[in-house]
Design an enzyme around this catalytic site. Structure first.
Site, PDB file in Angstrom:
ATOM      1  CB  CYS A 270      90.785 -32.821 -25.490  1.00  0.00           C
ATOM      2  SG  CYS A 270      89.055 -32.952 -25.870  1.00  0.00           S
ATOM      3  CB  VAL A 271      94.958 -32.724 -21.376  1.00  0.00           C
ATOM      4  CG1 VAL A 271      96.418 -32.842 -21.005  1.00  0.00           C
ATOM      5  CG2 VAL A 271      94.565 -31.284 -21.510  1.00  0.00           C
TER       6      VAL A 271
END
Lengths: 106, 549
Positions: free
Chosen positions: A105-106
């Site tokens: 999750c970036v």
């Protein structure tokens, strides 16, 4: 993959702006990438220390360094790291250092 | 300390025959009914944030379903093909077709399942997309960013390839920060503590890049006196195989966390603020792993519980700016956590407004279904997020809170792209800031009086009227009046005679007052202000009948 002009060179980037041709990374390319990512332009000495550290770590281990290492090895306060690269160490600093987009999750 | 670059593992590429078989293996009764009942009526169109933002008919959920349905229809090996061999076999699945399908199922759908609510037939588009995504993954057509995330997770045990040593060091670092923040040298973040009640699992994003979120949550646990532990081995709640449709990998990844829960003897897993992580563990893992002897709770649920049971106390005055909440699809729509985050935020901030629509009907942030990892579809992702940007603008909020790490990153990006000028935060950050920790007061004589975490006097012998008034302020009761003092004296007297607490109805009867009205909030409030010693796990009530005197 789209291409963009960085430091006078055509470089392939992904849509999130991470460069796809790591060989073409240079100080000038980093400065160009930093126009959007860094808090000051041109980058300060601390910015460079961080970027160089991330790059060295990546070349050695193949992954982006955790923020703990950034702080511990460079004696930075955690808050200072977020100040230098407002998008955070993953989306901001790693991009300038010429790393591919980190997974997750970036 | 040596670390090997996590090499992406070898995976088998499905042949045409295998792809066809995969599709058929996914065709269960639900899917079959969905395909047969979709009338292409288009009522779903307006529910999809992709369609609302672009107006492109190819973004309508019914169109996307149709693409998958067509594929299925051609795989059917029914009598017609035997009877009429001239019907083209058309297993299709050539390069071009696979690419087109990829754009549909990965690029134009975040599996947020909002259309399911709008569909008169209740068709679950997310489920259909997952079947098609699984086939594309088998064909090595899944977006690279998504597949890499899954591969690294299977290989290293977490989706950012952190090693165990690094993880433990980060947690220790945050433990020090927690001790500084709370001023309590005994504040701990336990790792591998066998027999703890809860196993707490994290998102690697917070460990690797945003460790202060870890500290914020640990602070809440600390204030509530929770019994919990982290695992040093498998601590990652995420499971991107939920999004690439590969059931085998999904089972492996979910098995990591459950294996640790077994090893450490925890029957409940508390998920950090991660939408899909909670969903996959709570609703999918029982199916994948064929077991159901574990409980899964989302972090917002746990905090809401602490607030309602009085285990933590919050002072919303520290968060004065207007806050709105973005419901992560996996939590609100697929997990039914709608009230919990609102309980948390209404107690943590002064000014809370909801988005319109919100809760079950909330729009996806645009980054769901692993969309954030697929750089190739960034254009659509940002375009579709216009809906969310407009929603946020309309509230006039200065802070957008959410309880999902994926949503946070997408909202941060929307914030920049649409120039919203808001601050995007995790819900736990606001709560951690508002937490009221044990405090110390100074009497007019200058002597210090310590109040414990639960709001009881540490040394009950120090009680006097000044202390009582301080405690009352602590509980937001205000100035104590004659009737209050009457009750407090009665309680203290009763406690010294019976060494137990009087039932509230006993006080009401004996004094002719209404204790709950005089001391609103938790029933314990009156006993705290009366300066009684902190009870253990179980309160000792003097349960002699109310008639008895």
């Amino acid at each position: 993959m789209p291409k963009t002009k960085l430091a006078g060179m055509e470089i392939e980037i992904d849509e999130d702006g991470f460069i796809q041709e790591p060989d073409k990374w240079s100080k000038e390319v980093a400065e160009d990438l930093a126009k959007e990512e860094s808090s000051v332009h041109p980058m300060s000495e601390d910015h460079w220390r961080l970027v160089n550290y991330i790059r060295d770590y990546y070349i050695k281990f193949g992954v982006a360094p955790p923020v703990r290492m950034l702080c511990k090895q460079n004696k930075f306060e955690l808050k200072y790291v977020y100040e230098m690269f407002p998008k955070g160490p993953a989306a901001g600093a790693c991009k300038v250092a010429g790393l591919p987009k980190p997974t997750g999750c970036v | 300390m040596t670390k090997a670059a996590p090499a992406i593992r070898e995976r088998h590429q499905g042949t045409r025959e295998e792809l066809s078989n995969f599709l058929l293996s996914k065709l269960n009764r639900n899917l079959d009914v969905y395909f047969q009942t979709c009338q292409r009526c288009g009522l779903c169109a307006d529910s999809c944030h992709y369609y609302r933002a672009t107006g492109d008919p190819k973004m309508i959920p019914a169109y996307k379903i149709e693409q998958v349905r067509k594929l299925y229809q051609r795989q059917r090996k029914d009598w017609r093909r035997k009877a009429s061999p001239w019907i083209p076999r058309g297993d299709g699945l050539d390069e071009e077709e696979l690419q087109e399908l990829k754009d549909v199922v990965f690029g134009r759908c975040t599996m947020c399942r909002r259309c399911t609510l709008n569909c008169p037939m209740g068709i679950d588009t997310g489920m259909i997309m997952r079947a098609a995504r699984g086939m594309l993954t088998l064909a090595h057509k899944a977006p690279k960013g998504l597949q890499d995330t899954v591969d690294i997770h299977v290989k290293t045990g977490n989706n950012m390839g952190m090693d165990s040593e690094e993880f433990v060091e980060t947690v220790k670092w945050m433990e020090e920060e927690l001790q500084k923040d709370t001023g309590d040298p005994n504040a701990k973040i336990p790792i591998d503590k066998k027999g703890a009640k809860h196993l707490w699992v994290l998102n690697p994003r917070e460990v690797k890049f945003f460790p202060l979120l870890l500290q914020a949550q640990a602070k809440i646990f600390h204030a509530a006196g929770e019994s919990y532990t982290l695992s040093s081995k498998y601590w990652d709640v995420t499971n991107y195989a939920l999004f690439n449709g590969d059931d085998k990998d999904a089972t492996t990844i979910a098995g990591y966390v459950l294996g640790e829960a077994d090893r450490l003897g925890c029957d409940t897993i508390i998920c950090t603020e991660c939408g899909h992580g909670m969903r996959q563990l709570k609703y999918m893992a029982p199916i994948w792993l064929k077991r159901s002897n574990f409980k899964v709770r989302a972090f917002v649920e746990v905090v809401a519980n602490y607030i309602q049971s009085g285990r933590i106390r919050l002072n919303p005055a520290v968060n004065k700016e207007r806050v709105t909440y973005h419901d992560p699809c996996n939590q609100a729509r697929s997990g039914n956590y709608i009230e919990e985050p609102r309980i948390v935020l209404r107690n943590s901030v002064m000014d809370f407004v909801d988005l319109t629509p919100h809760g079950r009907n909330n729009f996806c942030c645009g980054g769901g279904g692993g969309a954030l990892t697929m750089s190739e579809y960034r254009k659509w992702r940002i375009e579709a997020a216009k809906v969310k940007a407009d929603q946020i603008k309309a509230t006039g909020a200065k802070i957008v809170a959410t309880s999902c790490h994926n949503c946070i990153d997408q909202l941060t990006e929307i914030n920049r792209q649409y120039k919203l000028n808001v601050k995007v935060v995790n819900t736990c950050e606001l709560t951690a800031d508002a937490i009221v920790l044990p405090r110390r007061m100074f009497l007019s004589t200058g002597a210090p009086v310590d109040v414990g975490e639960r709001g009881y006097l540490k040394n009950p012998a120090l009680w006097n009227h000044e202390v009582a008034q301080f405690l009352a302020n602590n509980e937001r009761i205000g100035e104590l009046k004659d009737q209050h003092w009457q009750v407090l004296d009665y309680v203290r007297d009763y406690n010294s005679r019976h060494e137990a607490w009087p039932l509230p109805q006993r006080i009401d009867k004996d004094l002719g007052v209404n204790v709950r009205r005089l001391f609103p909030g938790s029933p314990e409030v009156v006993f705290k202000i009366a300066g009684l010693a902190e009870p253990g796990d179980q309160i000792k009530w003097h349960a002699v009948g109310v008639q008895d005197s």
